[in-house]
Design an enzyme around this catalytic site. Structure first.
Site, PDB file in Angstrom:
ATOM      1  N   SER A  28       0.608  -1.345  -0.002  1.00 40.08           N
ATOM      2  CA  SER A  28      -0.032   0.047  -0.194  1.00 40.08           C
ATOM      3  C   SER A  28       0.740   1.393  -0.079  1.00 40.08           C
ATOM      4  O   SER A  28       1.610   1.535   0.865  1.00 40.08           O
ATOM      5  CB  SER A  28      -0.836  -0.114   1.025  1.00 40.08           C
ATOM      6  N   HIS A  59      -3.315   0.806  -4.105  1.00 38.69           N
ATOM      7  CA  HIS A  59      -2.693  -0.545  -4.618  1.00 38.69           C
ATOM      8  C   HIS A  59      -2.915  -0.307  -6.263  1.00 38.69           C
ATOM      9  O   HIS A  59      -4.335  -0.739  -6.582  1.00 38.69           O
ATOM     10  CB  HIS A  59      -3.234  -1.664  -4.210  1.00 38.69           C
ATOM     11  N   HIS A  81      -5.465  -9.145  -1.309  1.00 40.57           N
ATOM     12  CA  HIS A  81      -5.748  -9.444   0.211  1.00 40.57           C
ATOM     13  C   HIS A  81      -6.702 -10.484   0.474  1.00 40.57           C
ATOM     14  O   HIS A  81      -7.796 -10.402  -0.520  1.00 40.57           O
ATOM     15  CB  HIS A  81      -5.817  -8.271   0.913  1.00 40.57           C
ATOM     16  N   TYR A  83      -8.648 -10.364   2.750  1.00 36.61           N
ATOM     17  CA  TYR A  83      -9.757  -9.468   3.239  1.00 36.61           C
ATOM     18  C   TYR A  83     -10.736  -8.742   1.927  1.00 36.61           C
ATOM     19  O   TYR A  83     -11.832  -8.693   2.280  1.00 36.61           O
ATOM     20  CB  TYR A  83      -9.745  -8.342   4.121  1.00 36.61           C
ATOM     21  N   GLU A  84     -10.293  -8.863   0.802  1.00 38.92           N
ATOM     22  CA  GLU A  84     -11.039  -8.643  -0.295  1.00 38.92           C
ATOM     23  C   GLU A  84     -12.016  -9.624  -0.830  1.00 38.92           C
ATOM     24  O   GLU A  84     -12.993  -9.253  -1.411  1.00 38.92           O
ATOM     25  CB  GLU A  84     -10.293  -8.012  -1.456  1.00 38.92           C
ATOM     26  N   ALA A 111       2.556  -2.364   4.561  1.00 39.38           N
ATOM     27  CA  ALA A 111       2.261  -1.387   5.389  1.00 39.38           C
ATOM     28  C   ALA A 111       2.025  -1.971   6.952  1.00 39.38           C
ATOM     29  O   ALA A 111       0.903  -3.108   6.641  1.00 39.38           O
ATOM     30  CB  ALA A 111       1.141  -0.337   4.937  1.00 39.38           C
ATOM     31  N   MET A 209      -2.031  -7.003   7.308  1.00 40.29           N
ATOM     32  CA  MET A 209      -3.058  -7.862   6.672  1.00 40.29           C
ATOM     33  C   MET A 209      -2.419  -8.599   5.288  1.00 40.29           C
ATOM     34  O   MET A 209      -3.348  -8.844   4.443  1.00 40.29           O
ATOM     35  CB  MET A 209      -4.508  -7.089   6.360  1.00 40.29           C
ATOM     36  N   SER A 210      -1.374  -8.729   5.205  1.00 39.17           N
ATOM     37  CA  SER A 210      -0.857  -9.235   3.923  1.00 39.17           C
ATOM     38  C   SER A 210       0.469 -10.067   4.206  1.00 39.17           C
ATOM     39  O   SER A 210       0.613 -10.387   5.215  1.00 39.17           O
ATOM     40  CB  SER A 210      -0.407  -8.070   2.847  1.00 39.17           C
ATOM     41  N   ASN A 233       1.759   3.504  11.342  1.00 32.16           N
ATOM     42  CA  ASN A 233       0.762   4.113  12.662  1.00 32.16           C
ATOM     43  C   ASN A 233       1.042   3.200  13.827  1.00 32.16           C
ATOM     44  O   ASN A 233       1.578   1.898  13.506  1.00 32.16           O
ATOM     45  CB  ASN A 233      -0.631   3.815  12.258  1.00 32.16           C
ATOM     46  N   HIS A 245      -7.090   4.615   7.532  1.00 27.47           N
ATOM     47  CA  HIS A 245      -6.464   4.243   6.417  1.00 27.47           C
ATOM     48  C   HIS A 245      -5.888   5.335   5.745  1.00 27.47           C
ATOM     49  O   HIS A 245      -4.650   5.343   5.030  1.00 27.47           O
ATOM     50  CB  HIS A 245      -7.314   3.635   5.054  1.00 27.47           C
TER      51      HIS A 245
HETATM   52  N1  HPA Z   1      -3.148  -2.830  11.625  1.00 34.02           N
HETATM   53  C1  HPA Z   1      -3.178  -3.893  10.799  1.00 34.02           C
HETATM   54  N2  HPA Z   1      -3.027  -3.661   9.467  1.00 34.02           N
HETATM   55  C2  HPA Z   1      -2.282  -2.614   9.247  1.00 34.02           C
HETATM   56  C3  HPA Z   1      -2.325  -1.368  10.436  1.00 34.02           C
HETATM   57  C4  HPA Z   1      -2.581  -1.839  11.543  1.00 34.02           C
HETATM   58  O1  HPA Z   1      -2.602  -1.263  12.593  1.00 34.02           O
HETATM   59  N3  HPA Z   1      -1.465  -0.456   9.597  1.00 34.02           N
HETATM   60  C5  HPA Z   1      -1.209  -0.646   8.480  1.00 34.02           C
HETATM   61  N4  HPA Z   1      -1.568  -1.788   8.101  1.00 34.02           N
END
Ligand code: HPA
Length: 276
Positions: A28, A59, A81, A83-84, A111, A209-210, A233, A245
């Protein structure tokens, strides 16, 4: 499935005769690396038989075959991903395709949220290992014997030797990097503060998540991986603020220059030091 992978490989070979040595998966907002690649061909995922385009903002979804300096590379700009709603076979598809193109190493990036309280947003973390909390193993189902063994070893998925090269590059270009454990969840909701606390106790330094499906696909195929997380973050409950996001994208933008310098430096060194 193997036939589909081989069809995609043939399609890509019909577009370019370049033999990539290293593969790169850009996460990302981390796509700027491709601007430094001298492209031989750029193929939108939608054109590759069997591949799926990602629906996530940030993406873009294209495969670039070209050269980073002197090193022939294949870059996945964007990924799909779990989750998609894609199956794990779909999530692993292009990673397997570039594996079959003959890459000898993969650089995978993402990320991630910082779980380790010593981290700050904007840090880059070399992945020393992972914890699979996706809820399933992506290799579940009939084994594809042509790709690898039924029970792949995961004890050196992210070899120290590759991280050592990345550490040298980081020192060269004056970037501080962290090293830590990446824990993968399916998402798409972010975690609760209680979950982040639990993951810290379990030994995680970052969450995302990847990446884990692609890395398991590489271990299956015997391809060593260097993983780089951009800590976009601090994870839920660490700071008195909500997660969004937009912050993820904003941080990737802020560290883009350092991140790109690290990845390009690593690609150059990987080209100089053949596997073995
Ligand atoms: N959690 C899960 N996935 C992420 C995060 C997070 O805080 N930041 C970027 N991808």
């Amino acid at each position: 499935m193997f036939k589909k992978i081989e069809e995609a490989v043939s399609f890509i070979r019909s577009k370019s005769s370049l033999q990539p040595l290293v593969g790169v998966i850009l996460g990302s907002g981390l796509g700027d690396v491709v601007d430094a690649i001298e492209a031989d061909v750029v193929i939108p995922y939608g054109d590759i038989p069997g591949a799926r385009a990602s629906s996530v903002v940030g993406h873009s979804g294209k495969l670039v075959l070209g050269r980073a300096g002197a090193v022939p590379v294949v870059v996945m700009q964007g990924r799909t991903h779990f989750y998609e709603g894609y199956s794990m076979d779909e999530v692993m598809f292009l990673a397997r395709v570039i594996g079959r193109l003959g890459i000898t190493r993969l650089v995978v990036t993402n990320a991630a949220g910082g779980v380790n309280k010593g981290y700050s947003a904007g840090d880059l973390m070399l992945i020393s290992d992972h914890i699979n909390f996706l809820g399933l193993n992506p290799l579940r189902g009939p084994n594809i014997d042509e790709l690898g063994t039924r029970f792949p070893d995961m004890s050196a998925a992210y070899p120290q030797e590759l991280r050592d090269i990345a550490l040298l590059v980081a020192e060269d270009v004056g970037i501080k990097v962290q090293e830590g454990v990446y824990l993968a969840l399916s998402g798409p909701s972010y975690e609760t503060p209680a979950e982040i606390h639990a993951f810290r106790v379990l030994g995680a330094d970052a969450v995302g998540m990847s990446t884990v499906p692609e890395v398991i696909a590489m271990s299956h195929m015997g391809i060593p991986v260097l993983g780089i997380s951009c800590i976009t973050n601090m994870a839920a409950g660490i700071l008195p603020q909500k997660l969004a996001h937009a912050e993820v994208i904003e941080t990737t933008r802020r560290v883009q220059k350092e991140f790109t310098a690290l990845v390009l430096g690593v690609l150059k060194r990987f080209g100089e030091k053949p596997v073995g």
